[in-house]
Each structure stands twice: as structure tokens, then as C-alpha cells.
Design a protein around this motif. Sequence first.
Motif, short mmCIF file in Angstrom:
data_model
loop_
_atom_site.label_atom_id
_atom_site.label_comp_id
_atom_site.label_asym_id
_atom_site.label_seq_id
_atom_site.Cartn_x
_atom_site.Cartn_y
_atom_site.Cartn_z
N GLU A 194 0.86 -0.75 0.45
CA GLU A 194 0.12 0.16 -0.59
C GLU A 194 1.08 1.06 -0.51
N TYR A 195 0.13 2.39 -0.96
CA TYR A 195 1.46 3.88 -0.56
C TYR A 195 0.25 4.74 -0.56
N ASP A 196 0.02 5.90 0.20
CA ASP A 196 -0.66 7.24 0.30
C ASP A 196 -0.07 8.03 0.00
N GLY A 197 0.66 8.77 -0.45
CA GLY A 197 1.62 9.57 -0.49
C GLY A 197 2.42 9.43 1.11
N ILE A 198 1.60 9.37 1.84
CA ILE A 198 3.00 9.30 3.36
C ILE A 198 3.16 7.87 3.56
N ARG A 199 2.22 6.73 3.50
CA ARG A 199 3.29 5.83 4.25
C ARG A 199 3.15 4.60 3.20
N VAL A 200 3.91 3.96 4.11
CA VAL A 200 4.47 3.22 3.29
C VAL A 200 4.14 1.56 3.54
N LYS A 201 3.70 0.22 2.85
CA LYS A 201 3.62 -0.48 3.19
C LYS A 201 4.32 -1.26 2.47
N TYR A 202 5.41 -2.61 2.90
CA TYR A 202 5.50 -3.35 1.97
C TYR A 202 5.33 -4.22 2.61
N GLY A 203 4.99 -5.30 2.04
CA GLY A 203 5.16 -6.95 1.85
C GLY A 203 6.82 -8.00 1.92
N TYR A 204 6.18 -8.95 2.51
CA TYR A 204 7.63 -9.43 2.13
C TYR A 204 6.83 -11.32 2.60
N GLU A 205 7.28 -11.68 1.51
CA GLU A 205 7.65 -13.39 2.08
C GLU A 205 8.37 -14.56 1.95
N VAL A 206 9.35 -15.12 2.66
CA VAL A 206 10.84 -15.77 2.57
C VAL A 206 10.28 -17.13 2.50
N LYS A 207 10.70 -17.96 1.10
CA LYS A 207 11.15 -19.17 0.78
C LYS A 207 11.81 -19.84 0.97
N ASN A 208 11.90 -20.54 0.90
CA ASN A 208 12.79 -21.95 1.12
C ASN A 208 13.52 -21.78 -0.23
N LYS A 209 14.80 -22.62 -0.52
CA LYS A 209 14.88 -23.48 -1.58
C LYS A 209 13.49 -23.62 -2.92
N ALA A 210 13.55 -24.77 -1.96
CA ALA A 210 11.81 -25.82 -2.65
C ALA A 210 10.87 -24.44 -3.03
N GLY A 211 10.73 -23.80 -2.20
CA GLY A 211 10.00 -22.78 -2.32
C GLY A 211 8.51 -22.75 -1.85
N GLN A 212 8.89 -23.36 -0.84
CA GLN A 212 7.80 -23.83 0.65
C GLN A 212 7.85 -22.48 1.28
N LEU A 213 6.34 -21.61 1.76
CA LEU A 213 6.79 -20.14 2.49
C LEU A 213 6.76 -20.35 3.67
N CYS A 214 7.93 -20.06 4.01
CA CYS A 214 8.17 -20.25 5.79
C CYS A 214 7.85 -18.79 6.37
N VAL A 215 7.81 -17.46 5.99
CA VAL A 215 7.30 -16.48 6.68
C VAL A 215 6.67 -15.46 5.76
N THR A 216 5.17 -14.92 6.52
CA THR A 216 4.76 -13.76 5.79
C THR A 216 4.99 -12.19 7.34
N GLY A 217 5.41 -11.08 5.75
CA GLY A 217 5.21 -10.25 7.28
C GLY A 217 4.76 -9.14 5.96
N ASN A 218 5.18 -7.25 6.77
CA ASN A 218 4.31 -6.70 6.48
C ASN A 218 5.18 -5.38 7.45
N SER A 219 5.52 -4.61 6.50
CA SER A 219 6.69 -3.66 7.93
C SER A 219 6.11 -1.90 6.98
N VAL A 220 5.08 -0.65 8.13
CA VAL A 220 4.81 0.43 7.19
C VAL A 220 5.76 1.01 7.68
N HIS A 221 6.37 2.27 7.21
CA HIS A 221 7.30 3.50 7.09
C HIS A 221 6.38 4.66 6.91
#
Length: 139
Positions: free
Chosen positions: A82-109
Motif C-alpha cells: 500500500e502507498y498513500d503519499g505519506i505511508r508505505v506498507k511493504y509486503g514480504y514472503e520468505v521462501k526456502n529453496k524448495a519454494g515453500q512459504l516460511c514467513v510472511t509479513g509487512n512493515s509500514v514506514h
Amino acid sequence: MKIVSTKIAVRYAETDQMGVVHHSNYVVWFEVGRTEFIKELGFSYAEMERDGILSPVIDLQVSYKQPTTYGEEVSIHTWVEEYDGIRVKYGYEVKNKAGQLCVTGNSVHVCVKKDNFRPISIRKTLPHWHEAYEKIKKK
């Protein structure tokens, strides 16, 4: 939507006695992914900071799906949620080499002036960043 993938080799120092990555390291990996994402857009956090602007985290969310371990290679996938001109919300996924989803998250700045920590408008103060974020934010 633009997604940038950054590879990380899991280091021994990032693990606990069981060889499992300690939960706090995922937040560091998010930062690595976010920095690479910004670099791919042609910008630099370091340059922004030299210009007297900081970008603190105001919110952080992490969900652990599957452990990662010493010796693995993982990929951090980063995008603008998300982005509104003031805040930015970044999304994240961490996957292992087999492509399995290990962690999801987001941070707002937000961006603030370094000398007084007052929020600024990215739209007005960093117009090139604003243009880029408008183009690539999640639709």
C-alpha cells in the motif's frame, strides 16, 4: 505489481541451538529485502538519509509458517502493498529453496525530517519516489 527477490544464505549466527533461524532475524531479512527493492527502483536509503530524511518503521507484522535452518538458502520477496503519499506498507514472503512459504509479513514506514522527527509528505518532498511507488503499488 513489482516484486524483488533477494537471496540469503542462512548463517550459523542467525540460528539457535537447534539450528533453526531465530525469529528476530526475519525482521533483519525484511530490511535487506526492502533495501534491495528500493535499490532496484533506482533509489538509495543512504542518499535519502544524507539529505536529512529518515524512514522509521511505525508498524510491523510477522507470521511464521515453517522454520528455516542453518545451511539453507532462502529468498525474500518484497513489494509495495500500500502507498498513500505519506505511508508505505511493504509486503514480504520468505521462501526456502524448495519454494515453500516460511514467513510472511509487512512493515509500514513514514518519512520524517532527521533533525526533528516530524513527518513529511513523500509526494511533495520526494516526488521521484512518489511517482515510482504510484506505478508499482499493489492494485
